[in-house]
Design a protein around this motif. Structure first.
Motif, PDB file in Angstrom:
ATOM      1  N   HIS A   1       0.864  -1.175   0.000  1.00 51.68           N
ATOM      2  CA  HIS A   1       0.000   0.000   0.000  1.00 51.68           C
ATOM      3  C   HIS A   1       0.909   1.236   0.000  1.00 51.68           C
ATOM      4  CE1 HIS A   1      -3.222  -2.780   1.334  1.00 51.68           C
ATOM      5  NE2 HIS A   1      -2.226  -3.327   2.013  1.00 51.68           N
ATOM      6  N   ILE A   2       0.592   2.207  -0.841  1.00 52.39           N
ATOM      7  CA  ILE A   2       1.446   3.393  -0.996  1.00 52.39           C
ATOM      8  C   ILE A   2       0.630   4.640  -0.687  1.00 52.39           C
ATOM      9  CG2 ILE A   2       2.921   4.670  -2.588  1.00 52.39           C
ATOM     10  CD1 ILE A   2       3.344   2.044  -4.123  1.00 52.39           C
ATOM     11  N   VAL A   3       1.191   5.515   0.156  1.00 49.92           N
ATOM     12  CA  VAL A   3       0.454   6.672   0.672  1.00 49.92           C
ATOM     13  C   VAL A   3       1.295   7.939   0.550  1.00 49.92           C
ATOM     14  CG1 VAL A   3      -0.752   7.629   2.676  1.00 49.92           C
ATOM     15  CG2 VAL A   3      -0.565   5.146   2.419  1.00 49.92           C
ATOM     16  N   GLY A   4       0.656   9.030   0.120  1.00 44.90           N
ATOM     17  CA  GLY A   4       1.303  10.335   0.110  1.00 44.90           C
ATOM     18  C   GLY A   4       0.386  11.385   0.700  1.00 44.90           C
ATOM     19  N   GLY A   5       0.853  12.630   0.731  1.00 48.24           N
ATOM     20  CA  GLY A   5       0.067  13.714   1.301  1.00 48.24           C
ATOM     21  C   GLY A   5      -0.340  14.738   0.259  1.00 48.24           C
ATOM     22  N   ARG A   6      -0.569  15.960   0.705  1.00 49.62           N
ATOM     23  CA  ARG A   6      -1.082  17.013  -0.181  1.00 49.62           C
ATOM     24  C   ARG A   6      -0.161  17.244  -1.380  1.00 49.62           C
ATOM     25  NH1 ARG A   6      -0.976  22.820  -0.660  1.00 49.62           N
ATOM     26  NH2 ARG A   6       0.723  22.911   0.828  1.00 49.62           N
TER      27      ARG A   6
ATOM     28  N   LEU B   1      -6.598  -4.394   5.303  1.00 44.51           N
ATOM     29  CA  LEU B   1      -5.174  -4.452   5.609  1.00 44.51           C
ATOM     30  C   LEU B   1      -4.889  -5.668   6.477  1.00 44.51           C
ATOM     31  CD1 LEU B   1      -2.681  -2.532   5.081  1.00 44.51           C
ATOM     32  CD2 LEU B   1      -2.973  -1.782   7.433  1.00 44.51           C
ATOM     33  N   ARG B   2      -3.915  -6.459   6.057  1.00 43.45           N
ATOM     34  CA  ARG B   2      -3.581  -7.675   6.786  1.00 43.45           C
ATOM     35  C   ARG B   2      -2.257  -7.519   7.522  1.00 43.45           C
ATOM     36  NH1 ARG B   2      -4.167 -11.208   1.351  1.00 43.45           N
ATOM     37  NH2 ARG B   2      -6.413 -10.928   0.961  1.00 43.45           N
TER      38      ARG B   2
ATOM     39  N   GLY C   1       1.376  -7.928   8.355  1.00 46.32           N
ATOM     40  CA  GLY C   1       2.506  -8.192   7.470  1.00 46.32           C
ATOM     41  C   GLY C   1       2.467  -7.415   6.176  1.00 46.32           C
ATOM     42  N   ASP C   2       1.322  -6.790   5.839  1.00 48.05           N
ATOM     43  CA  ASP C   2       1.271  -5.937   4.654  1.00 48.05           C
ATOM     44  C   ASP C   2       2.274  -4.801   4.790  1.00 48.05           C
ATOM     45  OD1 ASP C   2      -0.694  -7.472   3.556  1.00 48.05           O
ATOM     46  OD2 ASP C   2      -2.245  -5.931   3.538  1.00 48.05           O
ATOM     47  N   VAL C   3       2.787  -4.354   3.661  1.00 49.10           N
ATOM     48  CA  VAL C   3       3.775  -3.267   3.651  1.00 49.10           C
ATOM     49  C   VAL C   3       3.076  -1.967   3.268  1.00 49.10           C
ATOM     50  CG1 VAL C   3       5.904  -2.416   2.589  1.00 49.10           C
ATOM     51  CG2 VAL C   3       5.628  -4.872   3.073  1.00 49.10           C
ATOM     52  N   VAL C   4       3.336  -0.906   4.035  1.00 50.99           N
ATOM     53  CA  VAL C   4       2.776   0.413   3.735  1.00 50.99           C
ATOM     54  C   VAL C   4       3.943   1.384   3.539  1.00 50.99           C
ATOM     55  CG1 VAL C   4       1.284   2.282   4.506  1.00 50.99           C
ATOM     56  CG2 VAL C   4       0.726  -0.079   5.120  1.00 50.99           C
TER      57      VAL C   4
END
Length: 290
Positions: free
Chosen positions: A141-146, A183-184, A186-189
């Motif tokens: 899972h990949i997350v960013g901001g504004r 989300l499980r 061990g999942d990678v974020v």
């Protein structure tokens, strides 16, 4: 205040091998709540870390400071820099701007950022981050901001081709809790967070960690609060002569990660690419000149 381009966290990391056991214990205590951990009295820092006051004094000198007051002065400046607004950044650069053309000034700053960042990044941490990104036994899972959502999307688009089970979470939307439902453990974020650090990103990281996620953080030289929740933290320098920070060094990290993960997963990546190219041909999405 010190003239060093390195943050105190950078200096601590670079000196770890030279520190005594008690000093390493102190270093970890400082980094756990950095930079606020060193803003109180010397005795309070020593007590929180479970070390003696002389241990604090010795380590501060090993980091290049004359004494604890100078150490605290740099910490306060870092804390101030963390929350600097675009207007304040512009005014700071404008006050002492040299006569050289902005192309040269900006490029020099970016090159400095790259040089200092590469000197501070632990290659073992970088390799471990790439291994996690490549591990198809766990979803990514990949997350960013504004602003950094563009960096997150760039990594996402490439990872989506390289491997299966990749999700782009948009923390700027109020629907991001939906993405955490499945989300499980061990999942990678992979999280991108630079100053001014975003409340939603920290909340998301906390919830992901509670659900057993392994967090890779890409941040700036002052480090996002998410670093206390992350398994791997990669810091980049971002300061340039502008009201805005620079993402060039972060983009360099991303593109190097893409190359490394592609190599690690090539046996699976190649057929995915071939299938995708066939889809492109059938949809005539791109022009062909042969």
């Amino acid at each position: 205040m010190s003239d060093s381009p390195l943050t105190i966290a950078d200096r601590i990391q670079s000196q770890l091998d030279r520190l005594t056991r008690a000093e390493r214990q102190l270093a970890q205590s400082i980094l756990d709540n950095y930079p606020a951990s060193g803003l109180g009295p010397l005795s309070a820092l020593a007590s929180d870390a479970g070390v003696s006051a002389p241990t604090v004094a010795r380590m501060v000198q090993k980091l290049g400071f004359k004494g604890y007051p100078d150490f605290q002065s740099d910490l306060r400046e870092e804390l101030k820099a963390k929350g600097t607004t675009p207007i304040a950044k512009h005014d700071t650069w404008a006050e002492g701007a040299p006569s050289a053309h902005v192309l040269n000034r900006f490029t020099d700053a970016v090159i400095d950022n790259i040089r200092h960042s590469l000197a501070q990044i632990d290659t073992a941490d970088f390799d471990a981050a790439c291994a996690l990104l490549a591990d198809t036994d766990h979803r990514l899972h990949i997350v960013g901001g504004r602003i950094t959502h563009t960096m997150a999307e760039y990594l996402f688009l490439h990872m989506q081709v390289i491997r299966r089970d990749v999700t782009h979470i948009r923390s700027t939307s109020n629907t991001w809790p939906h993405d955490l439902l499945d989300l499980r453990e061990g999942d990678v974020v992979a999280i991108f967070d630079v100053r001014r650090y975003e409340a939603n990103t920290l909340k998301l990281a906390r919830m992901a960690r509670e659900r057993g996620a392994r967090i890779i953080l890409v941040t700036d030289q002052w480090r996002s609060p998410v670093h206390t929740l992350s398994e791997i933290c990669l810091s980049s320098r971002i300061v340039v002569p502008s009201a805005w920070d620079s993402n060039v060094t972060i983009l360099l990290l991303i593109e190097t990660m893409i190359s490394a993960v592609q190599t690690l997963n090539w046996d699976d990546t190649r057929p995915r690419m071939e299938t995708l190219e066939d889809m492109f041909d059938r949809t005539k999405l791109f022009r062909k000149f042969t």
